[in-house]
Design an enzyme around this catalytic site. Structure first.
Site, PDB file in Angstrom:
ATOM      1  N   GLY A   1      44.239  48.339  38.829  1.00  0.00           N
ATOM      2  CA  GLY A   1      44.323  48.257  40.275  1.00  0.00           C
ATOM      3  C   GLY A   1      45.570  47.608  40.821  1.00  0.00           C
ATOM      4  CB  THR A   2      48.277  45.624  39.331  1.00  0.00           C
ATOM      5  OG1 THR A   2      48.384  46.355  38.104  1.00  0.00           O
ATOM      6  CG2 THR A   2      47.379  44.425  39.124  1.00  0.00           C
TER       7      THR A   2
ATOM      8  CG  HIS B   1      21.528  26.775  45.114  1.00  0.00           C
ATOM      9  ND1 HIS B   1      21.258  26.412  43.812  1.00  0.00           N
ATOM     10  CD2 HIS B   1      22.713  27.464  45.065  1.00  0.00           C
ATOM     11  CE1 HIS B   1      22.220  26.856  43.016  1.00  0.00           C
ATOM     12  NE2 HIS B   1      23.112  27.505  43.761  1.00  0.00           N
ATOM     13  CD  GLU B   2      24.318  29.527  48.006  1.00  0.00           C
ATOM     14  OE1 GLU B   2      25.516  29.167  48.012  1.00  0.00           O
ATOM     15  OE2 GLU B   2      23.810  30.139  47.049  1.00  0.00           O
TER      16      GLU B   2
ATOM     17  CE  LYS C   1      48.275  49.835  34.677  1.00  0.00           C
ATOM     18  NZ  LYS C   1      47.252  49.094  35.473  1.00  0.00           N
TER      19      LYS C   1
ATOM     20  N   GLY D   1      49.919  45.834  33.537  1.00  0.00           N
ATOM     21  CA  GLY D   1      49.232  45.136  34.609  1.00  0.00           C
ATOM     22  C   GLY D   1      47.745  45.382  34.554  1.00  0.00           C
TER      23      GLY D   1
END
Length: 620
Positions: free
Chosen positions: A213-214, A432-433, A216, A210
């Site tokens: 950070g998943t 722009h945003e 394990k 994985g």
């Protein structure tokens, strides 16, 4: 703990030495005036001259004399009649001295000490004991200062007691399929006879795959906690040292410990550090890493079927592992841990929010919809950041505002409040945003706009955050085209309003180029080049995971690819420009509101989209 024990032993020895000295010299230290002493020749003269009233002979070596007249001993000055004087005598002269006393009619008594003389014993033995203790203390100190010299080949695995589990499956969320796969491991460790009676063999090794950070490592600890067995944890890099043979020796020691503590779990984190494809590095078969891997292969394949030892390993780079490590009989089963979906993210948030005072307005489902692509570690960090923000603001509960800001901090970083931005740059950023937000609002296949901000965070001067309505495992061409239009909309808005180009959209342009090229060369979304992939990628194991792309097409096809990529980007550009020109007044309205308020999100942003456009919009 060991250091404190050694100090206690040293203090006890010192105390015993003091007691022994007190016992031996008590009479001299606490007996007041010391008794005078005389030589044996002078005592003989006193006996002949009738100056001795009585004599006490103790242990054939000490004479306690009571005088019958005034005498002058060797020390202590004159002693009057009835005084006490001490003397010493050799054992061979005791008989002659007694005969002399009898001839001169001097009363005498012979005494022998009863029991064991502890004072003499301690005074003799205690110095030797103190020297031995001092030697042991010095040797232990030297061993602690250079422990590698004594335990160089010992395994450095950390042992967690399974009788006191700290993590169980209830502490792991978002990986339900993986937990179901690993539930069999727990059942085997608890009831191995259930499987052995049917001739079943549990997988000897389970590889957890994985992204970072998943969860394990957390899942491996949960397995040990559920099964209630000892848990040996070690990193792949801890096997390898600069000296040849140390890694293999540590592997042997680790598996010996595991067999002695069976049933148990051996967890090797980041196994790719030692399990890389053999023959890809320098040194050949004498390479230390390869020797360590060979020993792991032998140990795993040498397990007896009745030995309840299961090896768990975790990696995020399964593609570089040696094939011999992945074959059946070693790591038989592979469990893939994907990034959590919306339900998984909600479960993870519930786990990490447990015990924290949340405001009633907090909706974990809403937060999970805003965190697409977040791993379990990201979500844990998100909850922690929200708690820190609430504490910084002296709040008693964690509110939705803190969670919203924590999401921005995790994605883009903290606000750069100290950055001084000119009015011109602020205006350009606002348009722009606003261009991103307006085009995303108008396109049917783009994700809904959730937040627009011109507050600088991290490396970004501003950002527009879209909120997907659902998790996607695949993306259509229409969705990719709308995504390209949203990305180029900021650049288009700057051109329309200011008739100028800036360096602000450089990241948008880079992403647009990569997506368009992937559509042509990988996804087969080009009408002219049809269903075909272009470019062969090879992973160079020797250099880690570096990818080398080799061209498998001609120069003419390369030109066609460039033309197709340009055509896709131009089409997205035209769509964005048409939308912004048609809704220029709305673009100005959104930008002006952004300049005034800096951030718009949720209901305020939705209300702004639905507001009527002023009849005479301000000219840029």
């Amino acid at each position: 703990m060991g250091k404190n024990r050694r100090l206690v032993i040293i203090y006890m020895l010192i105390f015993a030495a003091i007691i022994a000295l007190v016992i031996v010299f008590a009479d001299d230290w606490f007996g007041g005036k010391q008794t005078p002493t005389a030589s044996l020749s002078r005592v003989t003269e006193w006996a002949t001259d009738n100056k001795i009233a009585s004599v006490e002979i103790v242990d054939d070596r000490t004479l306690n004399i009571t005088t019958a007249a005034t005498v002058t001993p060797d020390t202590g000055g004159d002693v009057a009649e009835g005084g006490k004087v001490k003397s010493t005598i050799s054992t061979e002269y005791v008989g002659e001295f007694i005969k002399l006393l009898k001839e001169n009619n001097v009363p005498f008594v012979v005494k022998y000490s009863s029991g064991f003389n502890w004072g003499s014993f301690l005074l003799t033995v205690l110095p030797l004991l103190m020297l031995v203790a001092l030697f042991i203390f010095i040797m232990r100190g030297a061993r602690g200062a250079n422990s590698q010299a004594f335990n160089f080949s010992r395994s450095r695995a950390r042992l967690a007691d399974g009788a006191k589990p700290t993590v169980t499956f209830s502490d792991v969320a978002g990986v339900e399929e993986a937990k179901q796969e690993l539930q069999e491991i727990v059942e085997f460790l608890k009831q191995p006879e259930k499987f052995l009676a049917l001739g079943a063999r549990i997988p000897r090794g389970v590889l957890l795959i994985g992204a970072p950070g998943t969860g394990k490592t957390l899942l491996a600890r949960a397995i040990a906690g559920e099964a209630g067995v000892p848990f040996f944890s070690i990193s792949g890099s801890e096997f390898v040292e600069m000296f040849v043979g140390v890694g293999a020796s540590r592997v042997r020691d680790l598996f010996d410990q595991a067999k002695r503590n069976a049933p148990c779990i051996v967890f090797v984190d980041e196994i790719d550090a030692v399990g890389r494809h053999r023959g890809a590095g320098l040194g050949g078969g004498h390479d230390e890493r390869e020797q360590t891997l060979n020993q792991i292969l032998v140990e795993m394949d040498g397990f007896d079927t009745s030995t309840n030892v299961i090896v768990l390993a975790a990696t995020n780079r399964p593609d570089i592992l040696d094939p011999a490590l992945l074959r059946p009989g070693r790591f038989d089963r592979r469990v893939v841990l994907d990034p959590p979906d919306i339900n998984g993210r909600t479960g993870i948030l519930q786990v990490h929010a447990k015990g924290k005072p949340l405001d009633p307005s907090v909706s974990l489902e809403t937060i999970s919809r805003q965190t697409v692509g977040f791993s379990g570690a990201d979500l844990a960090n998100l909850v922690n950041e929200a708690a820190i923000l609430a504490a910084r603001r002296n709040k008693k509960t964690i509110g939705m505002i803190e969670f919203e800001e924590a999401i921005d901090r995790v994605i883009a970083g903290p606000e750069k409040k100290s950055r001084i931005i000119s009015a011109r740059e602020k205006e350009i950023t606002a348009y722009h945003e606003a261009g991103h937000a307006l085009v995303a609002r108008k396109l049917p296949h783009a994700d809904p706009v959730h937040k627009v901000s011109i507050v600088a965070r991290g490396m970004m001067g501003g950002y527009t955050r879209l909120l997907p309505t659902e998790d996607r495992n695949m993306i259509t061409r229409s969705q990719l085209m709308d995504r390209l239009s949203v990305l180029v909309a900021g650049h288009v808005a700057e051109e329309i309003i200011f008739n100028e180009k800036t360096t602000g959209p450089h990241d948008d342009i880079d992403r647009v180029t990569k997506i368009a090229r992937a559509m042509v060369t990988e996804y087969g979304m080009s009408d002219r080049l049809e269903l075909r992939t272009f470019g062969h990628k090879e992973e160079l194991v020797f250099l880690g995971k570096e990818i080398s792309e080799q061209r498998n097409y001609s120069e003419r096809v390369a030109l066609e690819i460039d033309r197709e990529v340009r055509a896709i980007i131009q089409k997205a550009y035209d769509v964005a420009k048409a939308i912004l020109l048609e809704n220029k007044a709305k673009l100005v309205q959104i930008a002006e509101r952004l300049i005034a308020e800096e951030s718009l999100e949720g209901e305020r942003l939705e209300k702004l989209f639905n507001e009527p456009v002023p009849t005479a919009p301000a000219q840029a």
